[in-house]
Design a protein around this motif. Structure first.
Motif, PDB file in Angstrom:
ATOM      1  N   LEU A 148       0.843  -1.196   0.000  1.00 20.12           N
ATOM      2  CA  LEU A 148       0.000   0.000   0.000  1.00 20.12           C
ATOM      3  C   LEU A 148       0.876   1.242   0.000  1.00 20.12           C
ATOM      4  CD1 LEU A 148      -2.812   1.327   0.276  1.00 20.12           C
ATOM      5  CD2 LEU A 148      -2.599   1.035   2.758  1.00 20.12           C
ATOM      6  N   CYS A 157      -3.249   4.986   5.988  1.00 19.15           N
ATOM      7  CA  CYS A 157      -2.594   3.732   5.613  1.00 19.15           C
ATOM      8  C   CYS A 157      -2.198   2.927   6.848  1.00 19.15           C
ATOM      9  CB  CYS A 157      -1.362   4.016   4.767  1.00 19.15           C
ATOM     10  SG  CYS A 157      -1.710   4.649   3.114  1.00 19.15           S
ATOM     11  N   ILE A 210       3.123  -1.498   4.036  1.00 20.03           N
ATOM     12  CA  ILE A 210       3.065  -0.092   3.605  1.00 20.03           C
ATOM     13  C   ILE A 210       4.419   0.322   3.065  1.00 20.03           C
ATOM     14  CG2 ILE A 210       2.601   2.283   4.321  1.00 20.03           C
ATOM     15  CD1 ILE A 210       0.992   1.204   6.650  1.00 20.03           C
TER      16      ILE A 210
END
Length: 230
Positions: A112, A121, A140
Motif C-alpha cells: 500500500l 494507511c 506499507i
C-alpha cells in the motif's frame, strides 16, 4: 537470515493465495466496520466493501473443460502476484480502500502506497493485521517515491486511484520498466466509484489457470497407457 526471511515471506503469501476467496473474505469482512469509519461515509463504504466481498463464491468456481481421453481439465482463477495499491494526490480514501480490499480478496500480496494519507494507511493496515492477515501479505511503502516503487522486482500489477493525468503518469512510467508486464487497474471516479462496480473489475486482479489431471493413471482405463508402446 535474509534468505530465510524471503523463504518464509514467500510461503506466507502462497498460503494466502491458496486460501479460497470465501475464506479470505471472512478476514476482510471482520475489518469492514473499522475500515469504513476511515472514509468519512461509513454507510456508503460498507455497501461498496460488502459488494466486493459478495463476489467471493464466484471467484472460487471451477469450470470443467473438455480435453483428450484420459484427462480431466479444470479452469480456475488465481492471484496475479505482487500488487501495489497506489493512492495519488487526488485519491479519496474510500476508493483506495476499495482497491486494497479487491487486491486482498483475490489472493494477492499487497503493498500500500498513499503518501498523502499516511495516517490512514497505518490505521487501515493495523485493522487488517488485527483480523489475522499477516504483515507478509499486506505492507506499507511510504518512505519511497512512487516512481521508484514502480521498479520493484516482479511487480505484477498496480491498482492506482487518482485522476486521469495521475493514472497516465503511472502507466507511462510502468511502460519503461523491464521484466514482466505490469498491469494497471485504474479507479478515477471518486464519487460514483463506477470503476469498481463493473462485472469484470475483480477479474482484473486475477489470472486464469488450467489444472490437468491424468485420470487414466489414477484409476481409468489403464490399457490406454499401453497405446503406442508396441
Amino acid at each position: 537470515m535474509a534468505t530465510e526471511f524471503k523463504k518464509n515471506h514467500a510461503q506466507v503469501c502462497e498460503a494466502w493465495r491458496l486460501l479460497s476467496a470465501v475464506n479470505r473474505a471472512i478476514y476482510l469482512e471482520a475489518a469492514i466496520p473499522k475500515l469504513a469509519l476511515l472514509t468519512g461515509d461509513a454507510n456508503k463504504a460498507r455497501r461498496l466493501f460488502n459488494h466486493l466481498l459478495s463476489a467471493a463464491p464466484k471467484l472460487d468456481e471451477v469450470q470443467r473443460m473438455s480435453g483428450a481421453t484420459g484427462e480431466s481439465n479444470e479452469l480456475y482463477v488465481t492471484a496475479r502476484g505482487k500488487t501495489m495499491v497506489i493512492g495519488a494526490e487526488s485519491a479519496r480514501t474510500m476508493a483506495v480502500l476499495g482497491q486494497l480490499i479487491a487486491a486482498l480478496l483475490t489472493g494477492n500480496e499487497v503493498i500500500l502506497h498513499c503518501p498523502s494519507q499516511d495516517d490512514m494507511c497505518i490505521e487501515a493496515v493495523k485493522v487488517l493485521y488485527e483480523t489475522g492477515i499477516s504483515d507478509d501479505v499486506i505492507s506499507i511503502a511510504n518512505d519511497s517515491q512512487t516512481i521508484t516503487l514502480l521498479y520493484i522486482d516482479r511487480l505484477a500489477q498496480v491498482a492506482v486511484t487518482g485522476n486521469n493525468a495521475e493514472v497516465q503518469t503511472v502507466s507511462q512510467e510502468l511502460a519503461n520498466t523491464d521484466g514482466i508486464l505490469t498491469q494497471v487497474i485504474a479507479v478515477t471516479d471518486m464519487e460514483g466509484l463506477s470503476d469498481m462496480l463493473t462485472p469484470d473489475y475483480l477479474y482484473r486482479f486475477i489470472t486464469e489457470r488450467v489444472r490437468t489431471i491424468n485420470t487414466t493413471a489414477i484409476g481409468g482405463n489403464a490399457s490406454l497407457l499401453e497405446l503406442g508402446t508396441e
